[in-house]
Design a protein around this motif. Structure first.
Motif, PDB file in Angstrom:
ATOM      1  N   SER A 147      39.233  36.412  45.246  1.00 31.81           N
ATOM      2  CA  SER A 147      39.650  36.975  46.528  1.00 31.81           C
ATOM      3  C   SER A 147      38.494  36.947  47.524  1.00 31.81           C
ATOM      4  N   LYS A 148      37.301  37.291  47.059  1.00 34.60           N
ATOM      5  CA  LYS A 148      36.117  37.236  47.915  1.00 34.60           C
ATOM      6  C   LYS A 148      35.826  35.797  48.346  1.00 34.60           C
ATOM      7  N   LYS A 149      36.006  34.851  47.404  1.00 35.05           N
ATOM      8  CA  LYS A 149      35.781  33.449  47.731  1.00 35.05           C
ATOM      9  C   LYS A 149      36.754  32.975  48.797  1.00 35.05           C
ATOM     10  N   LEU A 150      38.012  33.399  48.698  1.00 30.18           N
ATOM     11  CA  LEU A 150      39.018  33.018  49.686  1.00 30.18           C
ATOM     12  C   LEU A 150      38.634  33.527  51.070  1.00 30.18           C
ATOM     13  N   ILE A 151      38.216  34.778  51.155  1.00 36.59           N
ATOM     14  CA  ILE A 151      37.787  35.334  52.439  1.00 36.59           C
ATOM     15  C   ILE A 151      36.592  34.561  52.985  1.00 36.59           C
ATOM     16  N   ASP A 152      35.653  34.213  52.097  1.00 35.98           N
ATOM     17  CA  ASP A 152      34.470  33.460  52.517  1.00 35.98           C
ATOM     18  C   ASP A 152      34.854  32.094  53.078  1.00 35.98           C
ATOM     19  N   GLU A 153      35.822  31.414  52.425  1.00 37.92           N
ATOM     20  CA  GLU A 153      36.259  30.104  52.902  1.00 37.92           C
ATOM     21  C   GLU A 153      36.898  30.205  54.284  1.00 37.92           C
ATOM     22  N   ILE A 154      37.714  31.228  54.483  1.00 39.44           N
ATOM     23  CA  ILE A 154      38.386  31.399  55.769  1.00 39.44           C
ATOM     24  C   ILE A 154      37.373  31.716  56.870  1.00 39.44           C
ATOM     25  N   LEU A 155      36.426  32.613  56.581  1.00 39.53           N
ATOM     26  CA  LEU A 155      35.420  32.967  57.571  1.00 39.53           C
ATOM     27  C   LEU A 155      34.526  31.767  57.905  1.00 39.53           C
ATOM     28  N   HIS A 156      34.186  30.974  56.861  1.00 40.28           N
ATOM     29  CA  HIS A 156      33.338  29.807  57.123  1.00 40.28           C
ATOM     30  C   HIS A 156      34.082  28.774  57.960  1.00 40.28           C
ATOM     31  N   GLN A 157      35.374  28.590  57.713  1.00 44.32           N
ATOM     32  CA  GLN A 157      36.150  27.648  58.513  1.00 44.32           C
ATOM     33  C   GLN A 157      36.164  28.090  59.975  1.00 44.32           C
ATOM     34  N   ARG A 158      36.281  29.391  60.203  1.00 44.13           N
ATOM     35  CA  ARG A 158      36.260  29.885  61.577  1.00 44.13           C
ATOM     36  C   ARG A 158      34.905  29.594  62.235  1.00 44.13           C
ATOM     37  N   LYS A 159      33.826  29.775  61.466  1.00 43.16           N
ATOM     38  CA  LYS A 159      32.494  29.470  61.993  1.00 43.16           C
ATOM     39  C   LYS A 159      32.335  27.980  62.265  1.00 43.16           C
ATOM     40  N   LEU A 160      32.877  27.147  61.360  1.00 38.54           N
ATOM     41  CA  LEU A 160      32.768  25.699  61.524  1.00 38.54           C
ATOM     42  C   LEU A 160      33.520  25.227  62.764  1.00 38.54           C
ATOM     43  N   MET A 161      34.689  25.788  63.001  1.00 33.66           N
ATOM     44  CA  MET A 161      35.450  25.433  64.202  1.00 33.66           C
ATOM     45  C   MET A 161      34.707  25.866  65.462  1.00 33.66           C
ATOM     46  N   ALA A 162      34.081  27.053  65.414  1.00 36.25           N
ATOM     47  CA  ALA A 162      33.290  27.513  66.554  1.00 36.25           C
ATOM     48  C   ALA A 162      32.082  26.606  66.776  1.00 36.25           C
ATOM     49  N   ALA A 163      31.456  26.173  65.672  1.00 36.86           N
ATOM     50  CA  ALA A 163      30.302  25.277  65.777  1.00 36.86           C
ATOM     51  C   ALA A 163      30.701  23.943  66.385  1.00 36.86           C
ATOM     52  N   GLU A 164      31.867  23.437  66.004  1.00 42.33           N
ATOM     53  CA  GLU A 164      32.371  22.180  66.568  1.00 42.33           C
ATOM     54  C   GLU A 164      32.565  22.297  68.088  1.00 42.33           C
ATOM     55  N   ARG A 165      33.005  23.470  68.536  1.00 42.05           N
ATOM     56  CA  ARG A 165      33.223  23.688  69.970  1.00 42.05           C
ATOM     57  C   ARG A 165      31.927  24.019  70.701  1.00 42.05           C
ATOM     58  N   GLY A 166      30.864  24.308  69.953  1.00 43.25           N
ATOM     59  CA  GLY A 166      29.618  24.721  70.569  1.00 43.25           C
ATOM     60  C   GLY A 166      29.562  26.200  70.861  1.00 43.25           C
ATOM     61  N   ASP A 167      30.468  26.981  70.258  1.00 43.67           N
ATOM     62  CA  ASP A 167      30.564  28.418  70.540  1.00 43.67           C
ATOM     63  C   ASP A 167      29.938  29.295  69.465  1.00 43.67           C
ATOM     64  N   PHE A 168      29.425  28.690  68.397  1.00 45.21           N
ATOM     65  CA  PHE A 168      28.921  29.488  67.287  1.00 45.21           C
ATOM     66  C   PHE A 168      27.603  30.161  67.655  1.00 45.21           C
ATOM     67  N   LYS A 169      27.449  31.422  67.260  1.00 43.64           N
ATOM     68  CA  LYS A 169      26.206  32.157  67.470  1.00 43.64           C
ATOM     69  C   LYS A 169      25.728  32.690  66.123  1.00 43.64           C
ATOM     70  N   PRO A 170      24.560  32.237  65.663  1.00 45.89           N
ATOM     71  CA  PRO A 170      24.046  32.723  64.372  1.00 45.89           C
ATOM     72  C   PRO A 170      23.819  34.228  64.395  1.00 45.89           C
ATOM     73  N   GLU A 171      24.072  34.869  63.256  1.00 41.93           N
ATOM     74  CA  GLU A 171      23.802  36.301  63.098  1.00 41.93           C
ATOM     75  C   GLU A 171      22.435  36.431  62.427  1.00 41.93           C
ATOM     76  N   LEU A 172      21.406  36.560  63.252  1.00 44.48           N
ATOM     77  CA  LEU A 172      20.037  36.533  62.747  1.00 44.48           C
ATOM     78  C   LEU A 172      19.633  37.865  62.136  1.00 44.48           C
ATOM     79  N   GLY A 173      18.869  37.762  61.071  1.00 42.53           N
ATOM     80  CA  GLY A 173      18.342  38.950  60.405  1.00 42.53           C
ATOM     81  C   GLY A 173      17.219  38.523  59.477  1.00 42.53           C
ATOM     82  N   ILE A 174      16.586  39.481  58.835  1.00 41.85           N
ATOM     83  CA  ILE A 174      15.499  39.168  57.907  1.00 41.85           C
ATOM     84  C   ILE A 174      16.082  38.795  56.548  1.00 41.85           C
TER      85      ILE A 174
END
Length: 238
Positions: free
Chosen positions: A61-88
Motif C-alpha cells: 500500500s505504501k509502495k502504491l502511494i509512492d508510485e502515484i506521488l512520484h508520477q505526479r512529480k514526474l508530470m510536474a517536472a515534465e511541465r517545468g513546474d516541479f519544486k524540490p522539497e529541500l532538507g538536510i
C-alpha cells in the motif's frame, strides 16, 4: 518543427503513462492477491502468517502511494513546474536504506548489492527524489548484472562535491551507450530502463543541479555517477 516537437511530447507522455500504469497494476495486483488470501484463508493461517501477510499488505500500500506521488512529480517536472522539497539528508543513512531495499528486492535474486566506500556527511537536497534516483540506478545495475554479479553502491567527497556511484560488472554495447538517455522516447516493450535513466537525468540535473555520467568498459564494468555541487554538502560528520 512545432509538429515534430508536439509528436515527441505526446510520445514521451504515452511512455510515461504506460510505465506508470504497468507499475501501478503490478502493485495493485499484489495487494488484491494478499487481500483475497487473507479473506479466504483467515481461519487456516497461523497468527505469525497473518501478521506477515498484513505487513506485506501495508508495504505494498505504501509502495502504491509512492508510485502515484512520484508520477505526479514526474508530470510536474515534465511541465517545468516541479519544486524540490529541500532538507538536510544524512547521506550514510540514505545509502544504507537504498542498499537494504535492493539487497532484498526480487529483481536482485541471485545477485549481491553491497555498500562500498560511504562518506559520513549531510547534504541539502530533496530526500525523496535523491532516494528515487539512487534506487533507479541500483535497479538498472542489478537488472544488467549476470547471476552472481555484485552491484556496489558508493559515495565520496571530492573537492567539495559529493559523488554517488553505482557499479555493476556488465558492459553495455556501444549502440546502447549512444542512445541511453534517449530511449525514453521508444514505445517498444521493455523500454522501462530507458525511462528510468531519463527520469534520473531530468530530476538529477534539472532540479537537483547535479550531473549524471557513466562509463562502461572492460574490466571495470559499468559505473553511473551522480555528482552534486559542493554548496549542497552541509558538513562531514565525526
Amino acid at each position: 518543427t512545432l509538429s515534430t516537437h508536439a509528436e515527441h511530447l505526446l510520445e514521451r507522455r504515452t511512455v510515461l503513462e504506460r510505465l506508470f500504469f504497468h507499475d501501478v497494476l503490478n502493485t495493485v495486483g499484489g495487494i488484491q492477491g494478499l487481500a483475497e488470501l487473507l479473506n479466504n484463508n483467515v481461519q487456516n493461517l497461523s497468527s505469525e502468517q497473518e501478521q506477515e501477510y498484513r505487513r506485506w499488505l501495508l508495504d505494498l500500500s505504501k509502495k502504491l502511494i509512492d508510485e502515484i506521488l512520484h508520477q505526479r512529480k514526474l508530470m510536474a517536472a515534465e511541465r517545468g513546474d516541479f519544486k524540490p522539497e529541500l532538507g538536510i539528508v544524512p547521506v550514510k543513512d540514505l545509502m544504507c536504506e537504498v542498499q537494504a531495499l535492493y539487497a532484498n528486492h526480487e529483481v536482485a535474486e541471485g545477485r549481491v548489492v553491497r555498500l562500498g566506500e560511504v562518506c559520513s556527511c549531510n547534504i541539502i537536497s530533496d530526500q525523496h527524489i535523491l532516494r528515487r534516483i539512487l534506487g533507479n540506478l541500483v535497479k538498472n545495475a542489478v537488472e544488467s548484472s549476470p547471476l552472481g554479479g555484485v552491484v556496489t553502491l558508493s559515495c565520496r567527497q571530492s573537492g567539495g562535491e559529493l559523488i554517488f556511484s553505482v557499479n555493476n560488472p556488465g558492459v553495455m554495447p556501444g549502440e546502447v551507450q549512444l542512445q541511453l538517455f534517449r530511449r525514453s522516447f521508444s514505445t517498444k516493450e521493455g523500454s522501462g530502463r530507458g525511462m528510468g535513466t531519463y527520469s534520473v537525468r531530468l530530476f538529477g540535473e534539472k532540479y537537483l543541479k547535479g550531473k549524471i555520467e557513466f562509463t562502461s568498459c572492460e574490466p571495470e564494468g559499468t559505473t553511473f555517477t551522480f555528482t552534486l555541487p559542493k554548496n549542497g554538502v552541509v558538513h562531514t560528520l565525526d
